[in-house]
Design an enzyme around this catalytic site. Structure first.
Site, PDB file in Angstrom:
ATOM      1  N   ASP A 121      17.720  -7.719  15.380  1.00 29.80           N
ATOM      2  CA  ASP A 121      19.004  -7.251  14.822  1.00 29.80           C
ATOM      3  C   ASP A 121      19.222  -7.686  13.376  1.00 29.80           C
ATOM      4  OD1 ASP A 121      19.188  -9.791  15.799  1.00 29.80           O
ATOM      5  OD2 ASP A 121      20.769  -9.360  17.257  1.00 29.80           O
ATOM      6  N   ASP A 163      22.656 -10.187   9.907  1.00 30.11           N
ATOM      7  CA  ASP A 163      22.430 -10.079  11.343  1.00 30.11           C
ATOM      8  C   ASP A 163      23.509  -9.126  11.851  1.00 30.11           C
ATOM      9  OD1 ASP A 163      22.786 -10.371  14.084  1.00 30.11           O
ATOM     10  OD2 ASP A 163      22.174 -12.460  14.110  1.00 30.11           O
ATOM     11  N   LYS A 210      24.047 -27.211  11.514  1.00 30.17           N
ATOM     12  CA  LYS A 210      25.446 -27.229  11.046  1.00 30.17           C
ATOM     13  C   LYS A 210      25.785 -28.480  10.233  1.00 30.17           C
ATOM     14  CE  LYS A 210      26.971 -24.138  14.636  1.00 30.17           C
ATOM     15  NZ  LYS A 210      27.675 -23.884  15.866  1.00 30.17           N
TER      16      LYS A 210
END
Length: 360
Positions: free
Chosen positions: A110, A218, A162
Site C-alpha cells: 500500500d 502509505d 517513536k
C-alpha cells in the site's frame, strides 16, 4: 530480476472498499494500487513478480493473469495458509527467490511514490552488503519507528521506535532490496522483518538506507489515500501534464478517464480523479475526491474529500464531505448531507448522516 510484493493483509483500514475487492486491486488514480508497483518494477527490468497472498486470492489471480500477458512477465502467487507477518512470506517463497543469486525487491503493497527501483539497484550493488531499505523523511518522527544511519555511506546503525528526543526524521518506506542470503535468517513462521530481522542485520553492518527523493504515502486508509492522490496528481503535473484534464469546468490537477462524461457548469478540482464510465451531471462541484468506475453524480451535488466506490449513485443536491467513503453500489437519495459517513456496499441512504459513523 524478481520482486516479492506483500499483499496478504485483509485491508481492514480501507473498508468498505476492501469488502468488494482485495486492497491491491482498489483503484488509485484510475489504476489498481498493485499495478502502479508492478508497472514500475517492469520498467526497471523485473521479469518475475511474486505476490504473497491470502485474502481474496482468486480475484487477484484472475486480474494478474491478464496483466501477465499484457506486460510480458511472469507473475506467481505464494499462498499463506496463516498470517506470516512481514518476513515469513519470504521464507514461504524461498524456492522462487533462490533460483539464481540476483538480489530481489520486496515491497509493501500500500505504498505509493515515484518508485526508485533502478536507483535502489545501483545503490545496493555499490555497497555490496545484504540489504537496502528505502527511507523517507517525515515531519513528526515521534509517531513512527525511525532509522538512524551514517549520512555519508547509508550504513544503518539502529532503529528507534517513536523517539521522544530527536534522533532521526527518516522512516522505513516499505521498499527493500535483498541478496538471497537473507533467507538463511528467516524461518517459516510468523515473523516481523522490521523487529526481528533488520536489527540483527544492522548490528552486523549488513543493512543500508537509501533516501527516497520525491513524494511518498502509505495509502492504506481513506484519509491517507486522498492525501496520496493529491501528491500523485502533483507528480503527474510535473512529469506528464498532458495526462491531466483541462477546460473551463476543471481547476488544478484533475485526472479524468476518457470514457467518463462531465456535464455543463461544473467545477471539478483541484485534486480529483474520475474513473471509467462515470457520469457527472450539470452543476456539480467536486474537490479532493476519487470517483470510481461506473458511478453517477446527479446535478448540483457538492463533494469534498470523499471516495465514491464503484457503481454508486449520488442524488441531486447532495452534500458530502469530511472523508465520506461509499462502498460499491451505494445509492444516496436526493438532498441529503453526509459528514464522514462510511457506507458498506449495496446500501441505500435515505436520511442525512450529520456525524461521522459507519452505515452497515
Amino acid at each position: 530480476m524478481k520482486a516479492l510484493i506483500l499483499v496478504g493483509g485483509y485491508g481492514t483500514r480501507l473498508r468498505p472498499l476492501t469488502l468488494s475487492v482485495p486492497k491491491p486491486l482498489v483503484d488509485f488514480c484510475n489504476k489498481p494500487i498493485l499495478l502502479h508497483q508492478v508497472e514500475a518494477l517492469v520498467k526497471a527490468g523485473v521479469k518475475h513478480v511474486i505476490l504473497a497472498v491470502s485474502y481474496m486470492s482468486q480475484m487477484l489471480e484472475k486480474e494478474m493473469k491478464k496483466q501477465e500477458e499484457r506486460l510480458g512477465i511472469h507473475i506467481s502467487l505464494s499462498h499463506e495458509k496463516e498470517p506470516l507477518g512481514t518476513a515469513g512470506p519470504l521464507a514461504l517463497a524461498r524456492q522462487l527467490l533462490v533460483e539464481n543469486s540476483d538480489p530481489f525487491f520486496v515491497l509493501n503493497s500500500d505504498v505509493i511514490c515515484d518508485f526508485p527501483f533502478e536507483d535502489m539497484m545501483r545503490f545496493h550493488r555499490h555497497h555490496g552488503k545484504e540489504g537496502t531499505i528505502v527511507v523517507t523523511k517525515v515531519e513528526e518522527p515521534s509517531k513512527y519507528g525511525v532509522v538512524v544511519y551514517e549520512a555519508e555511506t547509508g550504513r544503518i546503525q539502529k532503529f528507534v521506535e517513536k523517539p521522544q528526543v530527536f534522533v532521526s526524521n527518516k522512516i522505513n518506506a516499505g521498499m527493500y532490496i535483498f541478496n538471497p542470503t537473507i533467507l538463511d535468517r528467516i524461518q517459516l513462521k510468523p515473523t516481523s522483518i522490521e523487529k526481528e530481522i533488520f536489527p540483527v542485520m544492522a548490528q552486523e553492518a549488513h543493512l543500508y538506507a537509501m533516501e527516497l527523493q520525491g513524494f511518498w504515502m502509505d495509502i492504506g486508509q481513506p484519509k491517507d489515500f486522498l492525501t496520496g492522490m493529491c501528491m500523485y496528481l502533483h507528480s503527474v503535473r510535473q512529469k506528464n501534464p498532458d495526462c491531466l484534464h483541462s477546460g473551463p469546468e476543471f481547476v488544478g490537477n484533475v485526472l479524468v478517464h476518457p470514457s467518463a462524461k462531465v456535464g455543463k457548469n461544473c467545477s471539478i478540482g483541484p485534486n480529483v480523479t474520475i474513473g471509467a464510465d462515470v457520469v457527472v451531471d450539470d452543476g456539480v462541484r467536486i474537490k479532493r475526491c476519487t470517483i470510481m468506475k461506473g458511478s453517477y453524480i446527479c446535478s448540483h451535488s457538492w463533494l469534498e474529500s470523499c471516495i465514491i466506490g464503484w457503481r454508486s449513485s449520488i442524488g441531486q443536491w447532495v452534500r458530502m464531505e469530511n472523508v465520506s467513503v461509499l462502498g460499491e453500489d451505494v445509492l444516496v437519495n436526493d438532498e441529503l448531507y453526509l459528514n464522514g459517513a462510511n457506507v458498506l456496499p449495496h446500501k441505500t441512504i435515505s436520511e442525512s448522516v450529520p456525524e461521522p459513523r459507519i452505515i452497515m
